[in-house]
Write an enzyme that holds these catalytic residues in place. Structure first.
Site, PDB file in Angstrom:
ATOM      1  N   LYS A 113       0.859  -1.192   0.000  1.00 49.74           N
ATOM      2  CA  LYS A 113       0.000   0.000   0.000  1.00 49.74           C
ATOM      3  C   LYS A 113       0.884   1.226   0.000  1.00 49.74           C
ATOM      4  CE  LYS A 113      -4.473   0.899   0.105  1.00 49.74           C
ATOM      5  NZ  LYS A 113      -5.562   0.076  -0.424  1.00 49.74           N
TER       6      LYS A 113
HETATM    7  P1  NAD Z   1     -12.741   7.996  -3.616  1.00 52.14           P
HETATM    8  O1  NAD Z   1     -11.691   8.991  -3.380  1.00 52.14           O
HETATM    9  O2  NAD Z   1     -13.210   7.766  -5.014  1.00 52.14           O
HETATM   10  O3  NAD Z   1     -14.048   8.374  -2.747  1.00 52.14           O
HETATM   11  C1  NAD Z   1     -13.996   8.608  -1.369  1.00 52.14           C
HETATM   12  C2  NAD Z   1     -15.365   9.136  -0.936  1.00 52.14           C
HETATM   13  O4  NAD Z   1     -15.393   9.209   0.492  1.00 52.14           O
HETATM   14  C3  NAD Z   1     -15.676  10.537  -1.455  1.00 52.14           C
HETATM   15  O5  NAD Z   1     -17.036  10.600  -1.862  1.00 52.14           O
HETATM   16  C4  NAD Z   1     -15.468  11.425  -0.225  1.00 52.14           C
HETATM   17  O6  NAD Z   1     -16.245  12.590  -0.251  1.00 52.14           O
HETATM   18  C5  NAD Z   1     -15.938  10.458   0.864  1.00 52.14           C
HETATM   19  N1  NAD Z   1     -15.472  10.847   2.173  1.00 52.14           N
HETATM   20  C6  NAD Z   1     -14.254  11.290   2.560  1.00 52.14           C
HETATM   21  N2  NAD Z   1     -14.242  11.574   3.875  1.00 52.14           N
HETATM   22  C7  NAD Z   1     -15.489  11.284   4.329  1.00 52.14           C
HETATM   23  C8  NAD Z   1     -16.114  11.375   5.593  1.00 52.14           C
HETATM   24  N3  NAD Z   1     -15.450  11.814   6.661  1.00 52.14           N
HETATM   25  N4  NAD Z   1     -17.409  10.990   5.688  1.00 52.14           N
HETATM   26  C9  NAD Z   1     -18.095  10.545   4.608  1.00 52.14           C
HETATM   27  N5  NAD Z   1     -17.549  10.452   3.384  1.00 52.14           N
HETATM   28  C10 NAD Z   1     -16.278  10.819   3.252  1.00 52.14           C
HETATM   29  O7  NAD Z   1     -12.219   6.649  -2.923  1.00 52.14           O
HETATM   30  P2  NAD Z   1     -12.641   5.152  -3.246  1.00 52.14           P
HETATM   31  O8  NAD Z   1     -11.688   4.602  -4.229  1.00 52.14           O
HETATM   32  O9  NAD Z   1     -14.103   5.079  -3.501  1.00 52.14           O
HETATM   33  O10 NAD Z   1     -12.276   4.474  -1.848  1.00 52.14           O
HETATM   34  C11 NAD Z   1     -13.187   4.514  -0.751  1.00 52.14           C
HETATM   35  C12 NAD Z   1     -12.834   3.378   0.193  1.00 52.14           C
HETATM   36  O11 NAD Z   1     -12.875   2.143  -0.532  1.00 52.14           O
HETATM   37  C13 NAD Z   1     -11.428   3.461   0.806  1.00 52.14           C
HETATM   38  O12 NAD Z   1     -11.467   2.913   2.103  1.00 52.14           O
HETATM   39  C14 NAD Z   1     -10.629   2.549  -0.092  1.00 52.14           C
HETATM   40  O13 NAD Z   1      -9.492   2.042   0.570  1.00 52.14           O
HETATM   41  C15 NAD Z   1     -11.650   1.472  -0.367  1.00 52.14           C
HETATM   42  N6  NAD Z   1     -11.349   0.673  -1.543  1.00 52.14           N
HETATM   43  C16 NAD Z   1     -11.278   1.240  -2.782  1.00 52.14           C
HETATM   44  C17 NAD Z   1     -10.967   0.438  -3.870  1.00 52.14           C
HETATM   45  C18 NAD Z   1     -10.919   0.980  -5.270  1.00 52.14           C
HETATM   46  O14 NAD Z   1     -10.703   0.184  -6.189  1.00 52.14           O
HETATM   47  N7  NAD Z   1     -11.156   2.247  -5.501  1.00 52.14           N
HETATM   48  C19 NAD Z   1     -10.711  -0.929  -3.695  1.00 52.14           C
HETATM   49  C20 NAD Z   1     -10.810  -1.473  -2.415  1.00 52.14           C
HETATM   50  C21 NAD Z   1     -11.129  -0.657  -1.353  1.00 52.14           C
END
Ligand code: NAD
Length: 441
Positions: A113
């Site tokens: 990571k």
């Molecule tokens: P992203 O940046 O596309 O979206 C993040 C979202 O979270 C945004 O809408 C933001 O406004 C919101 N956010 C931030 N702080 C917040 C808060 N305090 N309260 C509520 N909402 C809040 O990120 P993503 O890729 O969608 O990732 C989100 C989660 O999913 C993370 O934990 C990431 O590790 C996990 N994840 C993502 C992937 C991927 O392929 N993108 C894969 C596995 C896990």
């Protein structure tokens, strides 16, 4: 409004990851004590500091991390996030989750990571480009198609991955370097289906869990009321896909707050509103709510899809969902896990629920190495097979652990969760490979 009770709970993500790991160990027989320390702690932690020219002519120093947690089953694999709260411990925990996740879905990767401490909302595209290129240059050969392969995470996207590939490729001319990073744009070796893979994998996993009858009175998604925290890649895609399967999206949120409507929200219209205004808040056919209210919303399925440690000892009792699907990594603390288990709330853990992202990243990596292009049917069919298999295995192991617990055989007197079951499988698979490969010299 939820009240934040003062609590002695430790919100360090690595401490929580370690507690999850130690809890799972109570269900494992005969693991060599010396291996335990090797399996929980990162193999390598890189911390780089680097200067970047800002648009206003100033120079700023940024901090970046890349943790290679474990690579006995294959190269490190895991996203890079850009966020002001990134720390070495957080990245280490997220890297550990990747090691366990790749083992649970049985793909030939370890866990890694990365993160850069920055606030992307205050940075221009040019500044993000310079940060990304310099970070990749600093990492040097620590990343590579057969050593450690990054991907998108919070506030990084296809464009970030394109910059990572291009920088690495310039540093390693004359080779096919496409497999150095996944989540790339389609035109430079990205895979169809990668952009929605995390949410689609979460959908497949949820449907399979319901089909197996794990949640009483809920065998399918049709009619289920769903609340989603986070409206980025994972959250907004989940809203669209769950809605398409007949679920009612009753509340969603982002970093600025949330919205709700018991009659159901239209995910596409919310996204259009967010793209226009910068937030889901203020959507015309909904009531504005806080993020705390979202977590406590009256729903069947709660999907945390934003940050870690969102459901804790101080608000776990307010959760009203029957099922939590962890699309975010580490959204529940260990104490929250215990409270929810006692209350009969089932948690589909992150290392199963959000594994779709890394599964399709693996498909992208394979396509890159073989110079192949798969079509969407092939990607989605294979993803479904992987996710269903992971859920079936996890539930099967869960049932076996429950039997042992009823006999009073293991688990230190506690009852197993789905997270325990998934982690037990992951740890056993990794420990087996460590011993099969043997420890050199
Ligand atoms: P992203 O940046 O596309 O979206 C993040 C979202 O979270 C945004 O809408 C933001 O406004 C919101 N956010 C931030 N702080 C917040 C808060 N305090 N309260 C509520 N909402 C809040 O990120 P993503 O890729 O969608 O990732 C989100 C989660 O999913 C993370 O934990 C990431 O590790 C996990 N994840 C993502 C992937 C991927 O392929 N993108 C894969 C596995 C896990």
């Amino acid at each position: 409004m939820l009240k934040r009770a003062e609590s002695a709970e430790n919100l360090d993500l690595f401490v929580n990851a370690r507690q999850q790991f130690e809890r799972a160990l109570t269900w494992i027989d005969g693991i060599k004590v010396g291996i335990i320390d090797y399996l929980i702690n990162p193999k390598r932690t890189m911390h780089v500091r680097f200067p970047v020219h800002m648009d206003d002519g100033s120079i700023r120093t940024f901090h970046g991390f890349r943790v290679l947690h474990n690579r006995v089953r294959g190269p490190g694999k895991g996203g890079i996030r850009y966020h002001p709260d990134v720390t070495s411990a957080e990245v280490a925990a997220l890297a550990a989750f990747m090691t366990w996740k790749t083992a649970v879905v049985d793909i030939p990767f370890g866990g890694g990571k990365g993160g850069v401490v920055c606030n992307p909302k205050e940075l221009s595209r040019d500044e993000l480009r310079r940060i990304t290129r310099r970070f990749v240059a600093e990492l040097g050969d620590a990343i590579g198609p057969h050593t450690d392969v990054p991907a998108p995470d919070m506030y990084t996207d296809q464009q970030t991955m394109a910059w990572i590939y291009d920088t690495f490729d310039l540093m390693h001319p004359g080779k096919n370097n496409l497999a150095v990073v996944t989540g790339k744009p389609l035109d430079i070796g990205g895979s169809v289906g990668r952009d929605e893979a995390t949410a689609r994998g979460g959908l497949f996993a949820t449907e399979q869990l319901l089909k197996l009858g794990v949640i009483p009175d809920m065998q399918e998604l049709a009619g289920a009321r769903v609340a989603i925290q986070g409206y980025g890649n994972a959250g907004s895609t989940a809203a669209r896909l769950f809605h398409a399967e007949g679920a009612r999206i009753v509340a969603v949120s982002d970093s600025r707050g949330g919205i709700s409507n018991d009659d159901g929200l239209d995910p596409e219209q919310i996204l259009a509103h967010k793209n226009e205004s910068g937030s889901v808040v203020g959507f015309s056919e909904a009531t504005n709510i806080s993020n705390d209210e979202l977590l406590a919303y009256d729903c069947d399925i709660l999907i945390p899809a934003a940050l870690e440690c969102q459901i804790r000892a101080d608000n776990a009792n307010d959760v009203r969902a029957k099922l939590i699907v962890e699309l975010a990594n580490g959204p529940l603390t260990t104490m929250a896990d215990d409270i929810l288990q006692e209350r009969g709330v089932v948690v589909l853990p992150d290392i199963v629920a959000n594994a779709g992202g890394v599964v399709v990243s693996y498909f992208e990596w394979v396509q890159n190495l073989e110079n192949q292009r798969w079509d969407l049917d092939k990607v989605d069919n294979r993803l479904k097979k992987k996710m269903n298999h992971a859920v079936d295995n996890t539930v099967e192991r869960w049932n076996a652990l429950k039997e042992r617990s009823e006999e009073g055989a293991d688990g230190g007197g506690s009852h197993p969760t789905l997270r325990d079951a998934a982690l037990v499988m992951a740890i056993e698979r990794i420990a087996t490979v460590v011993l099969q490969r043997d420890i050199w010299p």
